[in-house]
Design a protein around this motif. Structure first.
Motif, mmCIF file in Angstrom:
data_model
loop_
_atom_site.group_PDB
_atom_site.id
_atom_site.type_symbol
_atom_site.label_atom_id
_atom_site.label_comp_id
_atom_site.label_asym_id
_atom_site.label_seq_id
_atom_site.Cartn_x
_atom_site.Cartn_y
_atom_site.Cartn_z
ATOM 1 N N GLU A 49 0.821 -1.217 0.000
ATOM 2 C CA GLU A 49 0.000 0.000 0.000
ATOM 3 C C GLU A 49 0.857 1.269 0.000
ATOM 4 O O GLU A 49 0.313 2.370 0.028
ATOM 5 N N GLU A 50 2.184 1.094 -0.003
ATOM 6 C CA GLU A 50 3.055 2.278 0.052
ATOM 7 C C GLU A 50 3.542 2.669 -1.340
ATOM 8 O O GLU A 50 4.131 1.862 -2.062
ATOM 9 N N LEU A 51 3.296 3.925 -1.689
ATOM 10 C CA LEU A 51 3.723 4.478 -2.977
ATOM 11 C C LEU A 51 4.935 5.386 -2.763
ATOM 12 O O LEU A 51 4.961 6.178 -1.822
ATOM 13 N N THR A 52 5.936 5.277 -3.636
ATOM 14 C CA THR A 52 7.096 6.177 -3.581
ATOM 15 C C THR A 52 7.254 6.883 -4.926
ATOM 16 O O THR A 52 7.303 6.233 -5.973
ATOM 17 N N LEU A 53 7.307 8.230 -4.875
ATOM 18 C CA LEU A 53 7.569 9.039 -6.063
ATOM 19 C C LEU A 53 8.934 9.699 -5.912
ATOM 20 O O LEU A 53 9.456 9.832 -4.805
ATOM 21 N N LYS A 54 9.496 10.125 -7.050
ATOM 22 C CA LYS A 54 10.827 10.759 -7.051
ATOM 23 C C LYS A 54 10.738 12.110 -7.746
ATOM 24 O O LYS A 54 10.094 12.239 -8.795
ATOM 25 N N LEU A 55 11.380 13.096 -7.157
ATOM 26 C CA LEU A 55 11.479 14.424 -7.768
ATOM 27 C C LEU A 55 12.949 14.721 -8.043
ATOM 28 O O LEU A 55 13.734 14.863 -7.100
ATOM 29 N N PRO A 56 13.358 14.806 -9.323
ATOM 30 C CA PRO A 56 14.760 15.107 -9.627
ATOM 31 C C PRO A 56 15.109 16.550 -9.240
ATOM 32 O O PRO A 56 14.293 17.455 -9.439
ATOM 33 N N TYR A 57 16.293 16.752 -8.694
ATOM 34 C CA TYR A 57 16.761 18.102 -8.336
ATOM 35 C C TYR A 57 16.882 18.948 -9.595
ATOM 36 O O TYR A 57 17.401 18.483 -10.608
ATOM 37 N N GLN A 58 16.382 20.184 -9.518
ATOM 38 C CA GLN A 58 16.531 21.137 -10.630
ATOM 39 C C GLN A 58 16.828 22.504 -10.032
ATOM 40 O O GLN A 58 16.196 22.881 -9.037
ATOM 41 N N THR A 59 17.716 23.253 -10.669
ATOM 42 C CA THR A 59 18.088 24.563 -10.104
ATOM 43 C C THR A 59 16.902 25.537 -10.116
ATOM 44 O O THR A 59 16.837 26.428 -9.262
ATOM 45 N N VAL A 60 15.935 25.356 -11.044
ATOM 46 C CA VAL A 60 14.784 26.273 -11.064
ATOM 47 C C VAL A 60 13.863 26.060 -9.861
ATOM 48 O O VAL A 60 13.000 26.885 -9.590
ATOM 49 N N LEU A 61 14.051 24.975 -9.131
ATOM 50 C CA LEU A 61 13.186 24.677 -7.982
ATOM 51 C C LEU A 61 13.802 25.130 -6.654
ATOM 52 O O LEU A 61 13.271 24.843 -5.585
ATOM 53 N N VAL A 62 14.896 25.872 -6.747
ATOM 54 C CA VAL A 62 15.621 26.303 -5.543
ATOM 55 C C VAL A 62 14.887 27.445 -4.843
ATOM 56 O O VAL A 62 14.279 28.305 -5.484
ATOM 57 N N GLY A 63 14.911 27.428 -3.512
ATOM 58 C CA GLY A 63 14.308 28.493 -2.727
ATOM 59 C C GLY A 63 15.345 29.448 -2.166
ATOM 60 O O GLY A 63 15.121 30.650 -2.073
ATOM 61 N N ASP A 64 16.500 28.917 -1.782
ATOM 62 C CA ASP A 64 17.589 29.727 -1.231
ATOM 63 C C ASP A 64 18.760 29.620 -2.208
ATOM 64 O O ASP A 64 19.478 28.622 -2.223
ATOM 65 N N SER A 65 18.934 30.667 -3.029
ATOM 66 C CA SER A 65 19.918 30.556 -4.117
ATOM 67 C C SER A 65 21.359 30.549 -3.594
ATOM 68 O O SER A 65 22.247 30.011 -4.256
ATOM 69 N N ASP A 66 21.591 31.106 -2.389
ATOM 70 C CA ASP A 66 22.954 31.049 -1.823
ATOM 71 C C ASP A 66 23.317 29.612 -1.444
ATOM 72 O O ASP A 66 24.417 29.146 -1.715
ATOM 73 N N ALA A 67 22.354 28.912 -0.832
ATOM 74 C CA ALA A 67 22.620 27.544 -0.365
ATOM 75 C C ALA A 67 22.316 26.498 -1.444
ATOM 76 O O ALA A 67 22.781 25.360 -1.346
ATOM 77 N N GLY A 68 21.514 26.859 -2.452
ATOM 78 C CA GLY A 68 21.138 25.910 -3.496
ATOM 79 C C GLY A 68 20.112 24.887 -3.044
ATOM 80 O O GLY A 68 19.928 23.857 -3.694
ATOM 81 N N THR A 69 19.427 25.177 -1.942
ATOM 82 C CA THR A 69 18.466 24.205 -1.399
ATOM 83 C C THR A 69 17.071 24.423 -2.007
ATOM 84 O O THR A 69 16.709 25.539 -2.369
ATOM 85 N N LEU A 70 16.304 23.331 -2.093
ATOM 86 C CA LEU A 70 14.978 23.380 -2.711
ATOM 87 C C LEU A 70 14.015 24.239 -1.894
ATOM 88 O O LEU A 70 14.098 24.311 -0.673
ATOM 89 N N HIS A 71 13.078 24.859 -2.591
ATOM 90 C CA HIS A 71 12.017 25.650 -1.974
ATOM 91 C C HIS A 71 11.068 24.713 -1.209
ATOM 92 O O HIS A 71 10.755 23.626 -1.699
ATOM 93 N N GLY A 72 10.618 25.151 -0.039
ATOM 94 C CA GLY A 72 9.670 24.347 0.738
ATOM 95 C C GLY A 72 8.419 24.015 -0.063
ATOM 96 O O GLY A 72 7.836 22.941 0.082
#
Lengths: 146, 159
Positions: free
Chosen positions: B36-59
């Protein structure tokens, strides 16, 4: 640099746009922020790329949430004396009506601005603010100033 | 309809996922289904960044991924038949910052199904499920049963 104008104690639309330009995902979504009387009005422009249910069609609930979270973060930044990027602690979102393929708007209320933790309520609507598509609340952690 | 096998659920979820424009835009893919457990994957992309200094994804990117994963986990539940299920509410705890440059996975399952409501829980993580980036809970409404049996191919064993 504070976003707030020292005379009128409110941010300028230009300063808000500059902050949005620092956030790649906000630019990717095309989010806009402008002053509207004493409030900040956020806009998520109509875009077929945001569809989550092609048969209605309706916008993806996740993109509405992402838009509201970004609105809340910038609303908080605009109210800081020393603007810094706040960290989201948690986010709670109630979906009230499907969002159609058109512009979506959001307004925020800074319910409490503490030294470390702030609480923000967000309303998102399309046609009428009294018939919101979603309401949300977010807690943010404000980094300590060095 | 009898309980679907992992491969039947995989085919069903893949068809649904691939028909959602915003999931395709973010490159969200079906990773695996285990019961019953589903797993999806989201590939890292620079356009999805929230903090451009750290390069971390947006919440907000995690909100999209978790809404998608928890929502589609409703069709993997063995306790109820696939149905049209709009999101009623979603809550996300951001437990730590997503590391820059890393793909994100999200796993979710229905932990309680009633006649009208599906209660779902899920996590987002990078390297290990034991060190989650975010935890999400939410509820989905069963609006109408949909006959999806035409989407389900004959079972040819597990994926």
């Amino acid at each position: 640099m504070a976003l707030k104008d020292s005379v009128h104690n409110r941010p300028s639309s230009a300063a808000l746009a500059l902050w949005l330009q620092k956030v790649p995902y906000a630019m990717f979504l095309g989010i806009k922020a402008e002053l509207c009387e004493t409030d900040i009005l956020f806009t998520l422009p109509e875009d077929k790329r945001f569809i989550g249910n092609p048969s209605l069609p309706a916008l993806h609930g996740g993109v509405i949430g992402a838009f509201m979270e970004q609105a809340a973060a910038l609303h908080l930044i605009a109210n800081m004396d020393n603007p810094t990027l706040p960290k989201i602690i948690n986010f709670s979102l109630d979906y009230l009506r499907p969002a159609r393929l058109r512009d979506t708007y959001a307004k925020c209320l800074l319910s409490r601005q503490g030294r470390f933790i702030s609480h923000i309520s967000i309303t998102a609507w399309q046609e009428n603010i009294d018939q919101p598509n979603a309401i949300a609340r977010a807690h943010f952690l404000t980094p300590e100033h060095k | 309809m009898p309980v679907l096998s992992n491969s039947q659920k995989y085919n069903l979820v893949k068809i649904m996922n691939d028909h959602i424009p915003h999931a395709a835009l973010l490159g969200i893919e079906v990773e695996c289904i285990d019961g019953e457990e589903l797993t999806l994957k989201l590939p890292y992309q620079t356009v999805l960044v929230g903090d451009s200094d750290a390069g971390t994804l947006h919440g907000g990117v995690l909100t999209v991924l978790l809404d998608q994963t928890l929502g589609m986990a409703t069709v993997c539940s063995d306790a109820s038949e696939p149905s049209v299920t709009p999101t009623l509410d979603l809550r996300i705890d951001h437990l730590r910052v997503a590391p820059a440059g890393m793909d994100i996975f999200a796993s979710a399952r229905v932990y309680k199904a009633t006649r009208k409501i599906l209660f779902v829980e899920g996590f987002a993580y990078c390297e290990s499920k034991d060190n989650p980036i975010a935890r999400a809970t939410g509820s989905w409404v069963r609006v109408a049963d949909v006959d999806l049996s035409w989407l389900v191919p004959p079972d040819k064993g597990t994926v």
